[in-house]
Design a protein around this motif. Structure first.
Motif, short mmCIF file in Angstrom:
data_model
loop_
_atom_site.label_atom_id
_atom_site.label_comp_id
_atom_site.label_asym_id
_atom_site.label_seq_id
_atom_site.Cartn_x
_atom_site.Cartn_y
_atom_site.Cartn_z
N TYR A 269 12.56 -14.63 -82.71
CA TYR A 269 12.57 -15.18 -84.07
C TYR A 269 13.97 -15.58 -84.50
CZ TYR A 269 13.32 -14.94 -89.07
OH TYR A 269 13.77 -15.21 -90.34
N GLY B 96 21.48 -19.50 -90.54
CA GLY B 96 20.06 -19.29 -90.73
C GLY B 96 19.33 -20.57 -91.06
N LEU C 23 13.10 -20.47 -91.83
CA LEU C 23 12.05 -19.86 -91.03
C LEU C 23 11.95 -18.37 -91.32
CD1 LEU C 23 9.96 -20.45 -88.76
CD2 LEU C 23 11.71 -19.68 -87.13
N TYR D 222 10.11 -14.48 -90.77
CA TYR D 222 9.70 -13.64 -89.65
C TYR D 222 8.22 -13.28 -89.79
CZ TYR D 222 10.30 -9.62 -86.39
OH TYR D 222 10.23 -8.73 -85.34
N ARG E 267 15.09 -19.27 -85.63
CA ARG E 267 15.59 -19.49 -87.00
C ARG E 267 16.95 -20.17 -86.98
NH1 ARG E 267 17.73 -14.51 -90.40
NH2 ARG E 267 19.66 -15.27 -89.46
#
Length: 265
Positions: free
Chosen positions: A172, A9, A12, A14, A176
């Motif tokens: 997304y 991850g 960033l 969502y 990310r």
């Protein structure tokens, strides 16, 4: 409100989560754990070591107290925040969080997608080979489109998760992870190794209220892990769902998490 995102991850967040937070007057924050994105690596770190990082982040921003939620590999890190910073973190929520590897009353690998089982067992038995596989998997990730991600991991995506791994969510998650893995595998590797060794705190000693979300259709983190956390956290509020998987929690349940954390702040 601070967010501990999954493994792999990055910082960033969502868009729909940010929009929901803004509508509720929540200041939603995240950061790159060591080795991801713009953060330097910290080889040998434990899950509990994130508490010092979080203290540094909130001190730098002038935040006296906060709530935290964590998804998937971020779940144990959220628990570390409430376990080790009880004076600063007043409530937490976990979504699809693994339980400790050394839990005595849990079959850690039961009902887990075979890809995750194989990766974890390789870490435990042949770390050099595991690192080489992580590097190969990173290259394959960069070569795979967001739309093809579910098909690329057939043992990890239940039907309910494959259905939501489209459009905005798929894009997304790809962005990310690309941010997180841009410098290499270190963040991903350190998260994964830390998950399989003592966390640096006791889940049974976490007195702070914790909301525990887990879906029975989850193949990445099995339902039994959420049940274990619900049994062992002294002030757990379990939300054990027959209909959810792993990614459906990301897509659908965060507004309820935000509301619950506001009520406990």
């Amino acid at each position: 409100m601070l967010v501990q995102l999954g493994t792999p991850g990055s910082r960033l967040l969502y868009g729909p989560h940010l929009l929901d937070a803004a509508e509720r007057g929540i200041r939603l924050l995240s950061y790159d754990r060591p080795g991801y994105g713009g953060s330097t690596a910290n080889p040998g770190r434990s899950i509990g070591d994130c508490a010092d990082d979080v203290r540094t982040v909130i001190d730098a921003l002038g935040i006296e107290s906060c709530a935290v939620w964590g998804i998937s590999g971020g779940g144990p890190h959220a628990l570390a925040c409430v376990g080790l910073l009880p004076d600063r973190v007043v409530a937490a929520a976990t979504l699809a969080s693994p339980a400790p590897f050394d839990a005595e009353d849990l079959d850690f690998f039961a009902d887990t997608g075979q890809e995750n089982v194989d990766d974890d067992k390789l870490i435990l038995t042949d770390p050099d080979a595991a690192r080489a596989k992580f590097a190969q998997d990173r290259e394959e990730f960069f070569a795979t489109s967001p739309q093809d991600a579910a098909a690329s991991h057939p043992t990890l995506f239940s039907s309910v998760d494959a259905q939501v791994m489209t459009g905005e969510l798929a894009g997304y998650l790809s962005r990310r992870n690309r941010i997180g893995l841009a410098p290499g595998i270190e963040g991903w590797w350190e998260d994964s190794v830390a998950m399989l060794k003592p966390w640096g705190f006791s889940v049974d000693a976490v007195e702070t209220p914790v909301m525990v979300w887990q879906g029975r259709q989850d193949r990445m983190v099995p339902f039994a892990h959420g049940e274990w956390l619900a049994r062992h956290l002294p002030n757990a509020d379990p939300r054990l769902s027959d209909d959810d998987g792993h990614l459906t929690l990301v897509q659908n349940r965060v507004p309820a998490v935000h509301a619950w954390l506001l009520d406990h702040f």
